[in-house]
Design a protein around this motif. Structure first.
Motif, short mmCIF file in Angstrom:
data_model
loop_
_atom_site.label_atom_id
_atom_site.label_comp_id
_atom_site.label_asym_id
_atom_site.label_seq_id
_atom_site.Cartn_x
_atom_site.Cartn_y
_atom_site.Cartn_z
N LYS A 71 -18.54 -14.54 24.56
CA LYS A 71 -17.74 -15.76 24.39
C LYS A 71 -16.32 -15.61 24.92
O LYS A 71 -15.75 -16.56 25.43
N ARG A 72 -15.75 -14.41 24.79
CA ARG A 72 -14.36 -14.19 25.19
C ARG A 72 -14.29 -13.06 26.22
O ARG A 72 -15.10 -12.16 26.21
N LYS A 73 -13.27 -13.14 27.05
CA LYS A 73 -13.04 -12.12 28.09
C LYS A 73 -14.34 -11.82 28.84
O LYS A 73 -14.76 -10.67 28.99
N VAL A 74 -14.95 -12.87 29.33
CA VAL A 74 -16.26 -12.79 29.98
C VAL A 74 -16.13 -12.14 31.36
O VAL A 74 -15.29 -12.55 32.17
N PRO A 75 -16.96 -11.13 31.65
CA PRO A 75 -16.99 -10.57 33.02
C PRO A 75 -17.49 -11.63 34.00
O PRO A 75 -18.35 -12.45 33.63
N ILE A 76 -16.99 -11.59 35.21
CA ILE A 76 -17.37 -12.59 36.22
C ILE A 76 -18.05 -11.91 37.41
O ILE A 76 -17.42 -11.13 38.12
N PRO A 77 -19.34 -12.20 37.62
CA PRO A 77 -20.04 -11.68 38.81
C PRO A 77 -19.69 -12.55 40.02
O PRO A 77 -20.34 -13.56 40.27
N LEU A 85 -17.89 -7.56 40.83
CA LEU A 85 -17.85 -8.02 39.45
C LEU A 85 -16.51 -7.61 38.86
O LEU A 85 -16.12 -6.45 38.94
N ALA A 86 -15.82 -8.58 38.28
CA ALA A 86 -14.50 -8.31 37.69
C ALA A 86 -14.52 -8.67 36.23
O ALA A 86 -15.29 -9.54 35.79
N PHE A 87 -13.66 -8.01 35.46
CA PHE A 87 -13.51 -8.37 34.05
C PHE A 87 -12.03 -8.40 33.70
O PHE A 87 -11.22 -7.67 34.25
N PRO A 88 -11.69 -9.28 32.75
CA PRO A 88 -10.28 -9.44 32.37
C PRO A 88 -9.87 -8.49 31.26
O PRO A 88 -10.67 -8.09 30.42
N THR A 89 -8.59 -8.13 31.26
CA THR A 89 -8.04 -7.29 30.19
C THR A 89 -7.60 -8.12 28.99
O THR A 89 -7.47 -7.60 27.89
N HIS A 90 -7.33 -9.38 29.23
CA HIS A 90 -6.91 -10.33 28.20
C HIS A 90 -7.68 -11.63 28.46
O HIS A 90 -8.47 -11.70 29.39
N LEU A 140 -10.72 -1.66 26.44
CA LEU A 140 -11.12 -1.52 27.85
C LEU A 140 -12.52 -0.92 27.98
O LEU A 140 -13.29 -1.35 28.84
N GLU A 141 -12.85 0.05 27.15
CA GLU A 141 -14.19 0.64 27.22
C GLU A 141 -15.25 -0.40 26.87
O GLU A 141 -16.32 -0.44 27.48
N LYS A 142 -14.94 -1.27 25.91
CA LYS A 142 -15.87 -2.35 25.56
C LYS A 142 -16.03 -3.30 26.75
O LYS A 142 -17.15 -3.73 27.06
N GLN A 143 -14.95 -3.61 27.43
CA GLN A 143 -15.02 -4.50 28.60
C GLN A 143 -15.82 -3.85 29.73
O GLN A 143 -16.59 -4.53 30.42
N VAL A 144 -15.65 -2.56 29.94
CA VAL A 144 -16.41 -1.85 30.97
C VAL A 144 -17.91 -1.90 30.62
O VAL A 144 -18.75 -2.15 31.49
N TYR A 145 -18.23 -1.66 29.37
CA TYR A 145 -19.62 -1.71 28.92
C TYR A 145 -20.21 -3.10 29.17
O TYR A 145 -21.32 -3.24 29.71
N ARG A 146 -19.48 -4.13 28.79
CA ARG A 146 -19.96 -5.51 28.99
C ARG A 146 -20.13 -5.83 30.47
O ARG A 146 -21.08 -6.49 30.86
N ALA A 147 -19.19 -5.34 31.28
CA ALA A 147 -19.32 -5.56 32.73
C ALA A 147 -20.57 -4.86 33.27
O ALA A 147 -21.27 -5.40 34.12
N GLY A 148 -20.85 -3.67 32.75
CA GLY A 148 -22.05 -2.95 33.16
C GLY A 148 -23.31 -3.70 32.78
O GLY A 148 -24.27 -3.79 33.56
N MET A 149 -23.33 -4.27 31.58
CA MET A 149 -24.47 -5.08 31.15
C MET A 149 -24.64 -6.29 32.06
O MET A 149 -25.75 -6.63 32.45
N CYS A 150 -23.55 -6.91 32.39
CA CYS A 150 -23.56 -8.08 33.27
C CYS A 150 -24.07 -7.71 34.66
O CYS A 150 -24.93 -8.38 35.22
N GLU A 151 -23.57 -6.62 35.19
CA GLU A 151 -23.99 -6.17 36.52
C GLU A 151 -25.49 -5.89 36.54
O GLU A 151 -26.19 -6.29 37.46
#
Length: 165
Positions: A71-77, A85-90, A140-151
């Motif tokens: 829902k928040r800080k969604v990674p963008i493919p 694929l990019a993800f936001p820090t905020h 940041l580690e959570k965001q990296v994990y989410r980006a990996g799931m998205c990828e």
């Protein structure tokens, strides 16, 4: 002053897009071998590049929300076929939001000056470049994990994850 470009084409060499603290340009793009000043804001750069790859930022965001439930800080493919694929820090609308590119991140570690009152992290890229971010290592580690799931979801892959520690 360096040349300021009207827009930027995201490539495999793009490491991060940082918000500008200057009135003369909107973003600083970090690439493997150079820094680029761009008139657009980081979010405008992402939106323009999503359109270049035949989709909209909002469409990509909604697809990730539907497929993965974020829902928040969604990674963008930006371009799944090119692994962009990019993800936001905020929150993307937040003034300090930096966009990091998943495929170029080697490791995220706590910054030496990090404290509970002022969390900081160091992002180490595969190229060896480093970037200090005013966000906790946990976030940041959570965001990296989410980006990996998205990828993996958008590339059709399933299975293991790259360890960052």
């Amino acid at each position: 002053m360096k040349e300021v470009f009207p827009h930027h084409d995201i490539t495999q060499k793009t490491l991060a897009i940082l918000p500008s603290k200057s009135i003369h340009y909107g973003a600083l793009v970090l690439e493997e071998n150079r820094k680029i000043l761009v008139n657009q804001t980081p979010l405008e750069i992402l939106k323009t590049n999503c359109l270049y790859y035949f989709s909209s930022y909002d469409g990509r965001r909604e697809a990730v929300r539907q497929q993965l439930g974020y829902k928040r800080k969604v990674p963008i493919p930006i371009s799944p076929s090119q692994h962009l694929l990019a993800f936001p820090t905020h929150s993307p609308e937040h003034y300090d939001c930096t966009w990091l590119f998943y495929h170029n991140i080697f490791q995220v570690v706590p910054h030496a000056e990090s404290s509970p009152d002022s969390p900081k992290s160091k992002v180490i890229f595969k190229s060896g470049k480093e970037l200090d971010i005013d966000v906790s290592c946990f976030v940041l580690e959570k965001q990296v994990y989410r980006a990996g799931m998205c990828e993996r979801r958008f590339s059709g892959k399933r299975g293991g994850f790259v360890s960052l520690g």
